[in-house]
Design an enzyme around this catalytic site. Sequence first.
Site, mmCIF file in Angstrom:
data_model
loop_
_atom_site.group_PDB
_atom_site.id
_atom_site.type_symbol
_atom_site.label_atom_id
_atom_site.label_comp_id
_atom_site.label_asym_id
_atom_site.label_seq_id
_atom_site.Cartn_x
_atom_site.Cartn_y
_atom_site.Cartn_z
ATOM 1 N N ARG A 94 0.830 -1.202 0.000
ATOM 2 C CA ARG A 94 0.000 0.000 0.000
ATOM 3 C C ARG A 94 0.865 1.252 0.000
ATOM 4 N NH1 ARG A 94 -4.983 2.008 3.956
ATOM 5 N NH2 ARG A 94 -5.150 4.082 3.023
ATOM 6 N N ARG A 103 -7.355 2.389 -2.665
ATOM 7 C CA ARG A 103 -6.315 1.660 -1.947
ATOM 8 C C ARG A 103 -6.344 0.163 -2.250
ATOM 9 N NH1 ARG A 103 -9.083 3.617 2.849
ATOM 10 N NH2 ARG A 103 -8.512 5.646 2.062
ATOM 11 N N ASP A 106 -6.940 -1.732 2.927
ATOM 12 C CA ASP A 106 -7.131 -0.853 4.084
ATOM 13 C C ASP A 106 -7.603 -1.747 5.232
ATOM 14 O OD1 ASP A 106 -7.539 1.688 5.488
ATOM 15 O OD2 ASP A 106 -9.686 1.368 5.177
ATOM 16 N N ASP A 108 -8.772 -1.417 9.165
ATOM 17 C CA ASP A 108 -9.109 -0.507 10.257
ATOM 18 C C ASP A 108 -9.502 -1.284 11.509
ATOM 19 O OD1 ASP A 108 -8.759 1.683 8.559
ATOM 20 O OD2 ASP A 108 -10.864 1.685 7.951
HETATM 21 C C1 X6L Z 1 -17.150 14.448 3.773
HETATM 22 C C2 X6L Z 1 -15.791 14.274 3.945
HETATM 23 C C3 X6L Z 1 -17.946 13.315 3.683
HETATM 24 C C4 X6L Z 1 -15.258 13.013 4.061
HETATM 25 C C5 X6L Z 1 -17.392 12.059 3.806
HETATM 26 C C6 X6L Z 1 -16.233 9.421 4.158
HETATM 27 C C7 X6L Z 1 -14.087 10.379 4.118
HETATM 28 C C8 X6L Z 1 -15.670 8.173 4.200
HETATM 29 C C9 X6L Z 1 -13.531 9.133 4.165
HETATM 30 C C10 X6L Z 1 -16.050 11.890 3.995
HETATM 31 C C11 X6L Z 1 -15.453 10.543 4.097
HETATM 32 C C12 X6L Z 1 -14.295 8.011 4.214
HETATM 33 C C13 X6L Z 1 -13.832 3.009 1.826
HETATM 34 C C14 X6L Z 1 -14.658 3.855 1.091
HETATM 35 C C15 X6L Z 1 -13.020 4.991 1.872
HETATM 36 C C16 X6L Z 1 -14.184 1.646 1.933
HETATM 37 C C17 X6L Z 1 -16.108 2.148 0.584
HETATM 38 C C18 X6L Z 1 -13.705 6.681 4.288
HETATM 39 C C19 X6L Z 1 -12.255 6.489 3.943
HETATM 40 N N1 X6L Z 1 -12.813 3.747 2.330
HETATM 41 N N2 X6L Z 1 -15.790 3.441 0.473
HETATM 42 N N3 X6L Z 1 -14.144 5.102 1.143
HETATM 43 N N4 X6L Z 1 -15.348 1.281 1.299
HETATM 44 N N5 X6L Z 1 -17.210 1.708 -0.001
HETATM 45 O O1 X6L Z 1 -13.522 0.813 2.552
HETATM 46 O O2 X6L Z 1 -14.342 5.708 4.619
HETATM 47 S S1 X6L Z 1 -12.049 6.386 2.204
HETATM 48 MG MG MG Z 2 -10.980 2.693 6.184
HETATM 49 MG MG MG Z 3 -7.465 2.851 7.332
#
Ligand code: X6L
Ligand code: MG
Ligand code: MG
Length: 172
Positions: A94, A103, A106, A108
């Site tokens: 990664r 990615r 990931d 968590d």
């Molecule tokens: C405003 C700003 C609204 C940030 C939302 C939401 C940021 C989720 C990061 C956010 C915001 C994340 C995965 C993903 C990511 C995953 C799916 C995150 C981290 N990781 N989508 N998006 N699965 N489906 O594992 O969760 S980036």
């Molecule tokens: Mg995550």
């Molecule tokens: Mg993470």
Amino acid sequence: MLQNDTGHAARPQRAALGLGSNMGDPKANLAQAIALLDTSPGIRVLEISPAYRTPPWGPVPQDDYRNICLVIETTLAPVDLLRRCLAVEKQMGRVRDVRWGPRLIDIDVLLYEDTELDHPELTVPHPRMAERAFVLVPLADIWPEARIAGGLTVAQALASCPDRDGVVRLED
Ligand code: X6L
Ligand code: MG
Ligand code: MG
């Protein structure tokens, strides 16, 4: 928490991990991550959820994810568990460039027994898991009665979580 001087919990503790991948071969990446976690000293994988295809959450347009959750038993303290997860991510190649971008893998730390921890490196329960169907749907399959932040169980949080419809169970 009971700890000895090696940073290990004295007895195995139950924890939940959330895993996701949307680069390369996500199914193979998740399988490799499970194997690397399960062969890590102080970690034993107890339950593996079904896999789900999930729309990308967050501000970065990117491909759909494959997400799963694990229930593990661990003698590692929470922060050591996190560091081990990050080491597996790194071992798998990664590279962190775009924040919240695509990615390879990931991993968590979502829950660690009933522990509430606010550490510079790690907050458990994961503070945003209640809003994320890609976490709650697979976790409800393997640990529905676990308590998340705010006192709700995983199953209760899922019942009021938006965007569950986009989360589709994968049969292979
Ligand atoms: C405003 C700003 C609204 C940030 C939302 C939401 C940021 C989720 C990061 C956010 C915001 C994340 C995965 C993903 C990511 C995953 C799916 C995150 C981290 N990781 N989508 N998006 N699965 N489906 O594992 O969760 S980036
Ligand atoms: Mg995550
Ligand atoms: Mg993470």
